[in-house]
Write a protein that holds these residues in place. Structure first.
Motif, PDB file in Angstrom:
ATOM      1  N   ARG A   1       3.208  14.279 -16.719  1.00 12.59           N
ATOM      2  CA  ARG A   1       4.166  12.914 -16.212  1.00 12.59           C
ATOM      3  C   ARG A   1       4.134  12.401 -15.083  1.00 12.59           C
ATOM      4  O   ARG A   1       3.995  11.124 -14.074  1.00 12.59           O
ATOM      5  CB  ARG A   1       5.099  12.744 -17.239  1.00 12.59           C
ATOM      6  N   ALA A   2       3.847  13.666 -14.447  1.00 12.22           N
ATOM      7  CA  ALA A   2       3.601  13.386 -12.331  1.00 12.22           C
ATOM      8  C   ALA A   2       3.463  13.336 -11.651  1.00 12.22           C
ATOM      9  O   ALA A   2       3.101  11.945 -11.666  1.00 12.22           O
ATOM     10  CB  ALA A   2       5.069  14.718 -12.017  1.00 12.22           C
ATOM     11  N   LEU A   3       2.263  13.961 -12.497  1.00  6.93           N
ATOM     12  CA  LEU A   3       0.459  13.644 -12.193  1.00  6.93           C
ATOM     13  C   LEU A   3       0.229  11.919 -12.339  1.00  6.93           C
ATOM     14  O   LEU A   3      -0.242  11.794 -11.716  1.00  6.93           O
ATOM     15  CB  LEU A   3      -0.433  14.658 -12.919  1.00  6.93           C
ATOM     16  N   GLY A   4       0.867  11.953 -14.052  1.00  9.99           N
ATOM     17  CA  GLY A   4       0.401  10.525 -14.123  1.00  9.99           C
ATOM     18  C   GLY A   4       0.645   9.687 -13.187  1.00  9.99           C
ATOM     19  O   GLY A   4      -0.126   8.280 -12.166  1.00  9.99           O
ATOM     20  N   GLU A   5       2.068  10.349 -13.138  1.00 10.48           N
ATOM     21  CA  GLU A   5       2.248   8.630 -11.906  1.00 10.48           C
ATOM     22  C   GLU A   5       1.926   8.464 -10.349  1.00 10.48           C
ATOM     23  O   GLU A   5       1.657   7.439 -10.017  1.00 10.48           O
ATOM     24  CB  GLU A   5       4.636   8.374 -12.010  1.00 10.48           C
ATOM     25  N   GLU A   6       2.074   9.435 -10.224  1.00  9.90           N
ATOM     26  CA  GLU A   6       1.330   9.770  -8.863  1.00  9.90           C
ATOM     27  C   GLU A   6       0.222   9.013  -8.780  1.00  9.90           C
ATOM     28  O   GLU A   6      -0.562   8.791  -7.599  1.00  9.90           O
ATOM     29  CB  GLU A   6       1.323  11.063  -8.142  1.00  9.90           C
ATOM     30  N   ALA A   7      -1.454   9.046  -9.851  1.00  6.24           N
ATOM     31  CA  ALA A   7      -2.265   9.201 -10.369  1.00  6.24           C
ATOM     32  C   ALA A   7      -2.426   7.631 -10.001  1.00  6.24           C
ATOM     33  O   ALA A   7      -3.680   7.280  -9.526  1.00  6.24           O
ATOM     34  CB  ALA A   7      -2.961  10.241 -10.827  1.00  6.24           C
ATOM     35  N   ARG A   8      -1.891   6.613 -11.043  1.00  4.18           N
ATOM     36  CA  ARG A   8      -1.626   5.483 -11.082  1.00  4.18           C
ATOM     37  C   ARG A   8      -0.785   4.842  -9.228  1.00  4.18           C
ATOM     38  O   ARG A   8      -1.743   3.619  -9.526  1.00  4.18           O
ATOM     39  CB  ARG A   8      -0.738   4.824 -11.892  1.00  4.18           C
ATOM     40  N   ALA A   9      -0.462   4.859  -8.615  1.00  2.00           N
ATOM     41  CA  ALA A   9      -0.205   4.402  -7.629  1.00  2.00           C
ATOM     42  C   ALA A   9      -1.112   5.242  -6.498  1.00  2.00           C
ATOM     43  O   ALA A   9      -1.170   4.426  -5.315  1.00  2.00           O
ATOM     44  CB  ALA A   9       1.300   5.435  -7.378  1.00  2.00           C
ATOM     45  N   ALA A  10      -1.942   5.854  -6.508  1.00  2.00           N
ATOM     46  CA  ALA A  10      -2.837   6.354  -5.738  1.00  2.00           C
ATOM     47  C   ALA A  10      -4.264   5.071  -5.996  1.00  2.00           C
ATOM     48  O   ALA A  10      -5.331   4.986  -5.121  1.00  2.00           O
ATOM     49  CB  ALA A  10      -3.715   7.637  -6.016  1.00  2.00           C
ATOM     50  N   VAL A  11      -4.283   4.887  -6.953  1.00  2.38           N
ATOM     51  CA  VAL A  11      -4.872   3.892  -7.531  1.00  2.38           C
ATOM     52  C   VAL A  11      -4.727   2.821  -6.490  1.00  2.38           C
ATOM     53  O   VAL A  11      -5.936   2.001  -6.017  1.00  2.38           O
ATOM     54  CB  VAL A  11      -5.468   3.858  -8.894  1.00  2.38           C
ATOM     55  N   ALA A  12      -3.772   2.513  -6.683  1.00  4.80           N
ATOM     56  CA  ALA A  12      -3.178   0.819  -5.941  1.00  4.80           C
ATOM     57  C   ALA A  12      -3.566   1.412  -4.203  1.00  4.80           C
ATOM     58  O   ALA A  12      -3.551   0.288  -3.500  1.00  4.80           O
ATOM     59  CB  ALA A  12      -1.686   0.677  -6.271  1.00  4.80           C
ATOM     60  N   VAL A  13      -3.484   2.369  -3.889  1.00  2.00           N
ATOM     61  CA  VAL A  13      -3.998   2.828  -2.204  1.00  2.00           C
ATOM     62  C   VAL A  13      -5.374   2.995  -2.188  1.00  2.00           C
ATOM     63  O   VAL A  13      -5.687   2.038  -1.395  1.00  2.00           O
ATOM     64  CB  VAL A  13      -3.206   3.980  -2.455  1.00  2.00           C
ATOM     65  N   ALA A  14      -5.962   3.276  -3.129  1.00  2.00           N
ATOM     66  CA  ALA A  14      -7.562   2.958  -2.760  1.00  2.00           C
ATOM     67  C   ALA A  14      -7.863   1.497  -2.888  1.00  2.00           C
ATOM     68  O   ALA A  14      -8.955   1.173  -2.518  1.00  2.00           O
ATOM     69  CB  ALA A  14      -8.196   4.106  -4.197  1.00  2.00           C
ATOM     70  N   LEU A  15      -7.216   0.803  -3.835  1.00  2.00           N
ATOM     71  CA  LEU A  15      -7.552  -0.260  -3.744  1.00  2.00           C
ATOM     72  C   LEU A  15      -7.352  -1.237  -2.602  1.00  2.00           C
ATOM     73  O   LEU A  15      -8.304  -2.478  -1.850  1.00  2.00           O
ATOM     74  CB  LEU A  15      -7.018  -0.720  -5.206  1.00  2.00           C
ATOM     75  N   GLY A  16      -6.010  -1.168  -2.280  1.00  2.00           N
ATOM     76  CA  GLY A  16      -5.571  -1.494  -1.179  1.00  2.00           C
ATOM     77  C   GLY A  16      -6.023  -1.002  -0.166  1.00  2.00           C
ATOM     78  O   GLY A  16      -6.796  -1.936   1.433  1.00  2.00           O
ATOM     79  N   LEU A  17      -6.270   0.231  -0.011  1.00  2.00           N
ATOM     80  CA  LEU A  17      -7.335   0.433   1.463  1.00  2.00           C
ATOM     81  C   LEU A  17      -8.761  -0.144   2.129  1.00  2.00           C
ATOM     82  O   LEU A  17      -9.372  -0.061   2.492  1.00  2.00           O
ATOM     83  CB  LEU A  17      -7.548   1.627   0.987  1.00  2.00           C
ATOM     84  N   VAL A  18      -9.025  -0.615   0.379  1.00  2.00           N
ATOM     85  CA  VAL A  18     -10.283  -1.551   0.610  1.00  2.00           C
ATOM     86  C   VAL A  18     -10.482  -2.429   1.103  1.00  2.00           C
ATOM     87  O   VAL A  18     -11.493  -2.967   2.515  1.00  2.00           O
ATOM     88  CB  VAL A  18     -11.082  -1.654  -1.034  1.00  2.00           C
ATOM     89  N   VAL A  19      -9.397  -3.542   1.554  1.00  2.00           N
ATOM     90  CA  VAL A  19      -9.450  -4.296   2.441  1.00  2.00           C
ATOM     91  C   VAL A  19      -9.582  -4.196   3.102  1.00  2.00           C
ATOM     92  O   VAL A  19      -9.595  -3.891   4.282  1.00  2.00           O
ATOM     93  CB  VAL A  19      -8.502  -5.025   2.110  1.00  2.00           C
ATOM     94  N   VAL A  20      -8.168  -2.658   4.307  1.00  2.00           N
ATOM     95  CA  VAL A  20      -7.806  -2.615   5.273  1.00  2.00           C
ATOM     96  C   VAL A  20      -9.735  -1.832   5.477  1.00  2.00           C
ATOM     97  O   VAL A  20      -9.636  -2.528   6.768  1.00  2.00           O
ATOM     98  CB  VAL A  20      -6.947  -1.417   5.099  1.00  2.00           C
ATOM     99  N   LEU A  21      -9.764  -1.303   5.207  1.00  2.00           N
ATOM    100  CA  LEU A  21     -11.074  -0.946   5.565  1.00  2.00           C
ATOM    101  C   LEU A  21     -12.594  -1.804   5.973  1.00  2.00           C
ATOM    102  O   LEU A  21     -13.151  -1.292   6.329  1.00  2.00           O
ATOM    103  CB  LEU A  21     -11.827   0.776   4.737  1.00  2.00           C
ATOM    104  N   PHE A  22     -12.010  -2.680   5.022  1.00  2.00           N
ATOM    105  CA  PHE A  22     -12.854  -4.168   4.700  1.00  2.00           C
ATOM    106  C   PHE A  22     -12.637  -4.880   7.202  1.00  2.00           C
ATOM    107  O   PHE A  22     -13.677  -5.230   7.394  1.00  2.00           O
ATOM    108  CB  PHE A  22     -13.256  -5.248   4.391  1.00  2.00           C
ATOM    109  N   VAL A  23     -11.546  -4.903   7.345  1.00  2.00           N
ATOM    110  CA  VAL A  23     -11.660  -5.385   8.469  1.00  2.00           C
ATOM    111  C   VAL A  23     -11.739  -4.087   8.997  1.00  2.00           C
ATOM    112  O   VAL A  23     -12.113  -4.916   9.761  1.00  2.00           O
ATOM    113  CB  VAL A  23      -9.529  -5.681   8.233  1.00  2.00           C
ATOM    114  N   SER A  24     -11.046  -3.221   9.055  1.00  2.00           N
ATOM    115  CA  SER A  24     -11.594  -1.957  10.274  1.00  2.00           C
ATOM    116  C   SER A  24     -13.587  -2.261  11.071  1.00  2.00           C
ATOM    117  O   SER A  24     -13.556  -2.156  11.693  1.00  2.00           O
ATOM    118  CB  SER A  24     -11.153  -0.943  10.707  1.00  2.00           C
TER     119      SER A  24
END
Length: 331
Positions: A249-272
């Protein structure tokens, strides 16, 4: 049939259904089941009220309630633009803020390692000479380092570095699941590359050129990689120490949060990538070039530590399973 008696008997069900519909994006599993059951029950009540023909006002109100409940049950959700807005104003910054100490430690450790390597190469002749022949080092310091940022047109170069940086960030994040070790290796590799380049440039009196070309895009770019690495390390550490939660359960929760980070960083890295493609090699005023990078970094950190702190304090974790966009129909 006495409609007043019927309405009084079933009013608690109607009121409860209305409360659940209003909270449909924050329902627990048992509440979802209750919503489905009440929707079916109140639909029957609506049929009874309609057939009586005694109270058009009550019929209209129940019709609206059943329609809204049907939308919740069958998965109607807010427009896509609202979902995107919520993601970038709550979900993504909240995860980055919640895991801030993981990526801050990753940042400090990598920068310290890179700085130590820079000093070592710049002050130790043996380490410096081991990097290549004098001709190779001279070509790198005098031409290759600076020319790297202008040898391709801005748009294609921005796209190229965006792809490379997104891949590096993805590696740092995803590999964390293998008990953190590969992510630490990715950080060490990036820190070593930066330290070697800095050592050669400082050893030849080109430290100002090095910093003037690295800082504009590097602040935001490296922060994005550090965030990805911190989240990846957290993911791996969750396997080692899940805390009070069951490990899966802990791994699933953190993995889903990690997916959110990955998607957001696509935009951050686009700006950089845009900064690296259109500013680093093409804006020739050093203070302006550095200023653009500093402003971009400051805006990102302000974004995380204002919107992210607020959303995290309101209970946002970034776990997409907490807020289902649709409710499964049973039957």
């Amino acid at each position: 049939m006495d409609l007043d008696v019927f309405a009084a008997a079933h009013r608690p069900d109607w009121d409860r259904l209305e409360r659940l519909v209003r909270r449909r994006r924050r329902l627990t599993g048992p509440e979802i089941d209750e919503l489905v059951e009440l929707y079916q029950r109140v639909s029957t009540h609506l049929s009874v009220v309609r057939s009586s023909g005694q109270d058009p006002t009550l019929t209209g109100w129940l019709s609206g309630l059943v329609a809204r409940a049907r939308s919740a049950v069958t998965g109607a959700h807010t427009p896509a633009w609202q979902d995107v807005t919520r993601f970038f104003t709550r979900t993504f910054p909240a995860v980055v803020y919640r895991l801030r100490w993981w990526w801050i430690v990753a940042s400090l450790g990598t920068v310290a390692f890179s700085a130590a390597l820079t000093v070592w190469i710049a002050t130790d002749p043996a380490a410096y000479d081991a990097l290549g022949t004098p001709e190779e080092i001279r070509a790198y310091v005098e031409h290759d380092f600076a020319n790297y940022y202008v040898e391709y047109p801005g748009a294609s170069f921005a796209a190229r570095v965006w792809t490379n940086n997104a891949w590096a960030a993805a590696q740092a994040l995803i590999f964390g699941v293998f008990l953190c070790v590969p992510t630490v290796y990715v950080l060490a590799l990036n820190g070593a590359n930066l330290g070697v380049a800095g050592g050669m440039m400082f050893a030849n009196g080109k430290g100002d050129v090095f910093l003037g070309l690295i800082i504009p895009h590097g602040l935001l770019e490296l922060t994005a990689v550090f965030v990805a690495a911190g989240v990846g390390i957290k993911l791996g550490w969750t396997i080692i120490d899940p805390g009070p939660r069951p490990r899966l359960r802990a791994l699933g929760e953190e993995a889903r949060a990690a997916v959110a980070v990955a998607l957001g960083l696509v935009v951050v890295l686009f700006v950089s990538g845009l900064i690296e493609g259109f500013v680093t090699g093409w804006v020739h005023t050093t203070w302006l070039r550095i200023g653009i990078g500093v402003v971009a970094e400051a805006l990102f950190l302000t974004y995380v530590f204002t919107l992210g702190r607020r959303a995290a304090r309101e209970g946002e974790t970034g776990d997409i399973a907490e807020r289902p966009e649709s409710v499964p129909m049973v039957g």
